[in-house]
Design a protein around this motif. Sequence first.
Motif, short mmCIF file in Angstrom:
data_model
loop_
_atom_site.label_atom_id
_atom_site.label_comp_id
_atom_site.label_asym_id
_atom_site.label_seq_id
_atom_site.Cartn_x
_atom_site.Cartn_y
_atom_site.Cartn_z
N TRP A 30 -39.87 25.07 -26.96
CA TRP A 30 -40.86 25.25 -25.87
C TRP A 30 -39.33 26.51 -25.14
CZ3 TRP A 30 -37.08 25.62 -21.71
CH2 TRP A 30 -38.02 26.22 -20.49
N LYS A 31 -38.27 27.03 -25.83
CA LYS A 31 -37.57 27.68 -24.72
C LYS A 31 -38.04 29.41 -25.38
CE LYS A 31 -32.73 28.54 -23.62
NZ LYS A 31 -33.23 29.70 -22.72
N SER A 32 -37.70 28.90 -26.82
CA SER A 32 -38.03 30.17 -28.09
C SER A 32 -39.34 31.21 -27.01
CB SER A 32 -37.99 29.82 -29.32
OG SER A 32 -39.45 29.44 -29.83
N VAL A 33 -40.33 30.36 -27.16
CA VAL A 33 -41.54 30.37 -26.12
C VAL A 33 -41.68 31.31 -25.04
CG1 VAL A 33 -44.48 30.68 -25.45
CG2 VAL A 33 -43.27 29.52 -28.32
N PHE A 34 -41.05 30.53 -24.03
CA PHE A 34 -40.64 30.94 -22.98
C PHE A 34 -39.74 31.64 -23.14
CE2 PHE A 34 -38.37 30.47 -18.89
CZ PHE A 34 -39.35 30.15 -17.92
N ASP A 35 -38.95 32.32 -23.52
CA ASP A 35 -37.92 33.43 -23.10
C ASP A 35 -38.72 34.66 -23.64
OD1 ASP A 35 -35.58 31.66 -22.12
OD2 ASP A 35 -33.87 31.72 -24.55
N ALA A 36 -39.58 34.46 -24.36
CA ALA A 36 -40.14 35.80 -25.74
C ALA A 36 -41.15 36.90 -24.24
CB ALA A 36 -40.90 35.25 -26.45
N HIS A 37 -41.26 35.25 -23.45
CA HIS A 37 -42.35 35.93 -22.63
C HIS A 37 -41.66 35.99 -20.85
CE1 HIS A 37 -45.57 35.37 -25.12
NE2 HIS A 37 -45.19 34.36 -25.55
N GLU A 38 -40.21 36.76 -20.83
CA GLU A 38 -39.35 36.93 -19.75
C GLU A 38 -40.35 37.97 -19.27
OE1 GLU A 38 -35.20 36.98 -17.64
OE2 GLU A 38 -35.93 36.97 -19.98
#
Length: 90
Positions: free
Chosen positions: A16-24
């Motif tokens: 989740w965090k990798s996807v979330f961070d990729a869309h900052e």
Amino acid sequence: MKVIVNFEVSKGFDHWKSVFDAHEADRNAWGITKVFSGVQADNPERIFVCMDVESMEKMKEFMTNPEVAAIREEAGIKMETQDMKVILDS
């Protein structure tokens, strides 16, 4: 204003965090800035995110965007578990 969102994920916190961070940058373009995110200590599937938002109208518009819905699905968010609270600064 601040918004705290919590939800469960099916693919784990790290995914989740990798996807979330990729869309900052996408969130920032909508006037949404992450304050913090983390996983519940006794439940590794429950995630909490605090965001600073320009307005709830923008936040709602962002959350109902079909592209954002696809990203949330990719991240493994169990939509039926989501809870969102508006926090007023004192």
